[in-house]
Design an enzyme around this catalytic site. Structure first.
Site: not given
Length: 150
Positions: A24, A101, A103
């Site tokens: 992240y 998101h 990732s």
């Protein structure tokens, strides 16, 4: 009146910067929100940010958004793969939303590859790191302008 976007971050995103930085990154949620607000302001959009680790709180915030915001940018976190309640809340308020998101969820574990939101989102952005929020806000702003022209 400036367009309004609600940025929602789900569970564990409050740990950005320290949680699995190899996945992240090292950017904190406060950094993400500050950058998102700067991006929104540059597009003449008002952005409000909300984060919760609790499904019901996210559902309640989505309900409160009805009639108050023009678009939602949401990173549902782990609720992506489990929450029919959040999906139903988003559909119930009829506000266009962008799923994002940090990732690339499609390059991770098999169970992360299913989303309860993607088929109803106006766009899905994943794998761009925290830049994905910038892209999502820009897209949401453009989407609102295109919708106004129709």
């Amino acid at each position: 009146m400036a367009a309004r976007i609600l940025l929602i971050n789900g569970p564990n995103l409050n740990l950005l910067g320290t949680r699995e930085p190899s996945v992240y990154g090292s950017t904190t949620l406060a950094d993400v929100v500050a950058q998102a607000k700067t991006q929104a302001a540059s597009l003449n959009v008002h952005l409000e940010a909300f984060q919760s680790n609790h499904e019901g709180a996210i559902v309640d915030r989505i309900h409160e958004a009805r009639g108050a915001v023009d678009a939602i940018v949401i990173n549902p976190g782990a609720y992506t793969h489990t929450s029919v309640a959040i999906r139903d809340a988003l559909l119930g308020v009829d506000i266009p939303f962008v799923e994002t998101h940090i990732s690339n969820v499609h390059a991770r574990e098999e169970w992360r590859r299913h989303s309860y939101f993607s088929d109803k989102a106006v766009a899905v952005i994943c794998g761009l790191g925290t830049y994905g929020y910038t892209a999502a806000i820009e897209f949401a702003a453009r989407h609102m302008k295109m919708k106004d022209r129709v």
